[in-house]
Design an enzyme around this catalytic site. Structure first.
Site, PDB file in Angstrom:
ATOM      1  N   ARG A 135       0.853  -1.196   0.000  1.00 53.75           N
ATOM      2  CA  ARG A 135       0.000   0.000   0.000  1.00 53.75           C
ATOM      3  C   ARG A 135       0.882   1.236   0.000  1.00 53.75           C
ATOM      4  O   ARG A 135       0.943   1.976   0.978  1.00 53.75           O
ATOM      5  CB  ARG A 135      -0.946  -0.015   1.213  1.00 53.75           C
ATOM      6  N   GLN A 140       0.282   2.451  -6.250  1.00 52.20           N
ATOM      7  CA  GLN A 140      -1.162   2.711  -6.231  1.00 52.20           C
ATOM      8  C   GLN A 140      -1.859   2.416  -7.568  1.00 52.20           C
ATOM      9  O   GLN A 140      -3.030   2.057  -7.574  1.00 52.20           O
ATOM     10  CB  GLN A 140      -1.471   4.120  -5.738  1.00 52.20           C
ATOM     11  N   ASP A 143      -2.954  -1.198  -7.364  1.00 51.39           N
ATOM     12  CA  ASP A 143      -3.538  -1.597  -6.086  1.00 51.39           C
ATOM     13  C   ASP A 143      -5.000  -2.038  -6.250  1.00 51.39           C
ATOM     14  O   ASP A 143      -5.932  -1.258  -6.108  1.00 51.39           O
ATOM     15  CB  ASP A 143      -3.412  -0.415  -5.113  1.00 51.39           C
ATOM     16  N   SER A 146      -7.379  -1.469  -3.250  1.00 50.39           N
ATOM     17  CA  SER A 146      -7.957  -0.126  -3.111  1.00 50.39           C
ATOM     18  C   SER A 146      -9.047   0.120  -4.136  1.00 50.39           C
ATOM     19  O   SER A 146     -10.115   0.638  -3.799  1.00 50.39           O
ATOM     20  CB  SER A 146      -6.883   0.942  -3.274  1.00 50.39           C
ATOM     21  N   TYR A 239      -1.036  -0.276   8.495  1.00 50.37           N
ATOM     22  CA  TYR A 239      -1.654  -1.588   8.648  1.00 50.37           C
ATOM     23  C   TYR A 239      -2.245  -1.780  10.045  1.00 50.37           C
ATOM     24  O   TYR A 239      -1.580  -1.519  11.048  1.00 50.37           O
ATOM     25  CB  TYR A 239      -0.631  -2.689   8.349  1.00 50.37           C
TER      26      TYR A 239
HETATM   27  P1  NAD Z   1      -8.498  -2.844   5.463  1.00 52.71           P
HETATM   28  O1  NAD Z   1      -9.523  -3.205   4.456  1.00 52.71           O
HETATM   29  O2  NAD Z   1      -7.437  -3.831   5.794  1.00 52.71           O
HETATM   30  O3  NAD Z   1      -9.258  -2.465   6.830  1.00 52.71           O
HETATM   31  C1  NAD Z   1     -10.268  -1.490   6.823  1.00 52.71           C
HETATM   32  C2  NAD Z   1     -10.113  -0.590   7.996  1.00 52.71           C
HETATM   33  O4  NAD Z   1     -10.508  -1.256   9.183  1.00 52.71           O
HETATM   34  C3  NAD Z   1      -8.698  -0.066   8.242  1.00 52.71           C
HETATM   35  O5  NAD Z   1      -8.723   1.333   8.197  1.00 52.71           O
HETATM   36  C4  NAD Z   1      -8.377  -0.582   9.637  1.00 52.71           C
HETATM   37  O6  NAD Z   1      -7.578   0.319  10.383  1.00 52.71           O
HETATM   38  C5  NAD Z   1      -9.754  -0.713  10.226  1.00 52.71           C
HETATM   39  N1  NAD Z   1      -9.842  -1.582  11.415  1.00 52.71           N
HETATM   40  C6  NAD Z   1      -9.229  -2.767  11.665  1.00 52.71           C
HETATM   41  N2  NAD Z   1      -9.600  -3.246  12.881  1.00 52.71           N
HETATM   42  C7  NAD Z   1     -10.491  -2.342  13.403  1.00 52.71           C
HETATM   43  C8  NAD Z   1     -11.229  -2.271  14.627  1.00 52.71           C
HETATM   44  N3  NAD Z   1     -11.121  -3.232  15.557  1.00 52.71           N
HETATM   45  N4  NAD Z   1     -12.037  -1.203  14.799  1.00 52.71           N
HETATM   46  C9  NAD Z   1     -12.150  -0.222  13.875  1.00 52.71           C
HETATM   47  N5  NAD Z   1     -11.474  -0.231  12.705  1.00 52.71           N
HETATM   48  C10 NAD Z   1     -10.648  -1.275  12.477  1.00 52.71           C
HETATM   49  O7  NAD Z   1      -7.802  -1.451   5.113  1.00 52.71           O
HETATM   50  P2  NAD Z   1      -7.595  -0.771   3.701  1.00 52.71           P
HETATM   51  O8  NAD Z   1      -8.826  -0.068   3.309  1.00 52.71           O
HETATM   52  O9  NAD Z   1      -7.073  -1.788   2.790  1.00 52.71           O
HETATM   53  O10 NAD Z   1      -6.512   0.330   4.038  1.00 52.71           O
HETATM   54  C11 NAD Z   1      -5.447   0.046   4.931  1.00 52.71           C
HETATM   55  C12 NAD Z   1      -4.553   1.239   5.028  1.00 52.71           C
HETATM   56  O11 NAD Z   1      -3.772   1.358   3.848  1.00 52.71           O
HETATM   57  C13 NAD Z   1      -5.228   2.553   5.209  1.00 52.71           C
HETATM   58  O12 NAD Z   1      -4.416   3.260   6.096  1.00 52.71           O
HETATM   59  C14 NAD Z   1      -5.156   3.209   3.865  1.00 52.71           C
HETATM   60  O13 NAD Z   1      -5.199   4.622   3.926  1.00 52.71           O
HETATM   61  C15 NAD Z   1      -3.803   2.708   3.441  1.00 52.71           C
HETATM   62  N6  NAD Z   1      -3.615   2.742   1.999  1.00 52.71           N
HETATM   63  C16 NAD Z   1      -2.570   3.475   1.506  1.00 52.71           C
HETATM   64  C17 NAD Z   1      -2.378   3.520   0.137  1.00 52.71           C
HETATM   65  C18 NAD Z   1      -1.251   4.316  -0.449  1.00 52.71           C
HETATM   66  O14 NAD Z   1      -0.484   4.895   0.264  1.00 52.71           O
HETATM   67  N7  NAD Z   1      -1.128   4.348  -1.750  1.00 52.71           N
HETATM   68  C19 NAD Z   1      -3.201   2.811  -0.705  1.00 52.71           C
HETATM   69  C20 NAD Z   1      -4.229   2.064  -0.154  1.00 52.71           C
HETATM   70  C21 NAD Z   1      -4.421   2.029   1.210  1.00 52.71           C
END
Ligand code: NAD
Length: 386
Positions: A135, A140, A143, A146, A239
């Site tokens: 990520r 991106q 990805d 996403s 993460y």
């Molecule tokens: P994910 O689908 O793995 O999880 C969804 C969300 O659930 C996450 O935000 C996580 O913190 C939250 N979560 C987990 N346990 C929880 C709990 N007990 N209570 C409440 N919330 C909880 O996550 P995702 O959507 O794949 O994204 C993960 C991270 O990666 C995010 O920080 C996102 O901003 C980041 N990201 C960065 C990039 C980039 O930099 N290009 C791209 C994609 C995602």
């Protein structure tokens, strides 16, 4: 038939025979390569074979692939190709059809499909898991997690609003006022943030939770309220991880306060490589408002609500708990378009790196290393450690 290595020696970037598999349309409407992307692949010199009707359930006909320069093929033709594109982990019978040394690009669910990994090792298949793309900003464009999560978050709100038998925006009419609905999003990652943005656009009053401290700013920038949980446990990185007892208790107490006023709850909380955390226990559904809707987007990894049943709508205490088998099937056209573009970006990077270095396992690139699952009878889980 040439091996990938022989083809690369002759011409590193061209003459690969690529196969686009048809998914099991009973459960998956998307396709890994669209006609638009097939045209790009043909344009850079590859031969593209698309299994007949592979794109049909996503809205792409065989004729569109033919016009893009691809050949319409039978399933058994996979055995004469060097690279296979698919969305989901393959069934064992298809893996057995694939020739040795094939490159496989798709979602491999490497943490749960160990049977496939053994078959890949046995058949010397080079498997790349797009679900392990790091990520990072650089990755991106590739990805898939996403792009697909974003559409899932949007669609969760659209589906919830159609099941919900009240309105979302505040409406003042001569016959009376329809109050704005209250929407709670649990997990403000990619899906959660898109759900927040969609619910806001529909006029709802939105609030959200996440365990990551960086989520607060993102939630607030979309005009939603961030719900704080009183705990010393914090996560600063990208993460998520399983939270300890102190946090879980504090979160439960906070939720018991917040849930009774919510009309729609969308849960998206996931922990990479693990079962989803259970955040709404069975008895907590009892405090929810009559007529409210809970959409559990984490149902494929166990669900965030104790009462969630994957692929079903469970109704209790007049609260509907909805878990779609695959919400992306409702938006399969756009989901396929985005997936295909991500897969193309990955394939472009891979072929460039392979041209520099014929031995895939020696490629020094964080994206290639993170996604490589098997190659030449070796198992790799290169990049990420959770
Ligand atoms: P994910 O689908 O793995 O999880 C969804 C969300 O659930 C996450 O935000 C996580 O913190 C939250 N979560 C987990 N346990 C929880 C709990 N007990 N209570 C409440 N919330 C909880 O996550 P995702 O959507 O794949 O994204 C993960 C991270 O990666 C995010 O920080 C996102 O901003 C980041 N990201 C960065 C990039 C980039 O930099 N290009 C791209 C994609 C995602």
């Amino acid at each position: 038939m040439d091996t990938v290595t022989q083809l690369l020696t002759r011409c590193p970037l061209c003459f690969m025979k690529l196969f686009v598999l048809s998914e099991n349309h009973e459960v998956e409407k998307r396709v890994a390569v669209t006609p638009e992307v097939a045209k790009k692949l043909v344009g850079i010199g590859h031969e593209v074979y698309v299994e007949s009707d592979a794109g049909k359930s996503a809205g792409f006909d065989n004729e569109e692939y033919s016009s893009a320069g691809a050949a319409i093929a039978k399933a058994k033709d996979v055995s004469s190709c060097n690279v296979v594109f698919a969305i989901n982990p393959l069934q064992a019978d298809i893996i057995n059809e694939i020739r040795d040394e094939t490159i496989l690009i798709g979602m491999q669910e490497p943490y749960s499909s160990s049977g496939n990994i053994d078959l890949f090792l046995d058949r010397r298949i080079t498997a790349f898991a797009l679900d392990l793309i790091p990520r990072t900003t650089r990755a991106q464009y590739m990805d898939v997690l996403s792009s697909q999560a974003s559409l899932a978050g949007y669609k969760a709100i659209i589906e919830a609003s159609s099941i919900f038998n009240r309105g979302l925006p505040l409406m003042i009419t001569t016959a009376g006022t329809v109050p704005a609905a209250k929407v709670l999003i649990i997990g403000a990652g990619v899906a959660g943030l898109q759900a927040i943005a969609t619910a806001k656009r529909l006029g709802a009053i939105v609030s959200a939770f996440d365990i990551r401290t960086s989520a607060k700013e993102q939630v607030e920038s979309l005009g939603a309220k961030f719900i704080e949980v009183e705990s010393t446990e914090k996560i600063d990185g990208v993460y998520a991880k399983e939270m300890g007892d102190e946090y879980r208790k504090a979160q439960e107490m906070r939720l018991r306060d917040v849930l009774p006023s919510q009309d729609i709850v969308v849960t998206t909380a996931q922990i990479p490589g693990k079962k989803a955390p259970v955040i709404i226990k069975a008895d907590m559904v009892g405090v929810m408002k009559k007529g409210s809707i809970l959409i559990d987007l984490a149902s494929n990894t166990g669900g965030n609500c104790e009462l969630t049943e994957s692929g079903k709508t469970v109704e209790t205490n007049r609260v509907k708990i909805v878990a779609f088998d695959n919400i992306l099937n409702f938006i399969a056209f756009d989901a396929s378009r985005l997936f295909a573009k991500n897969a193309f970006a990955f394939f472009e990077l891979l072929t460039q790196k392979m041209a520099d270095n014929g031995d895939i396992s020696a490629i020094d690139d964080e994206i290639i290393k993170a996604t490589l699952v098997t190659h030449n009878r070796q198992k790799y889980f290169g990049g990420l450690t959770f």
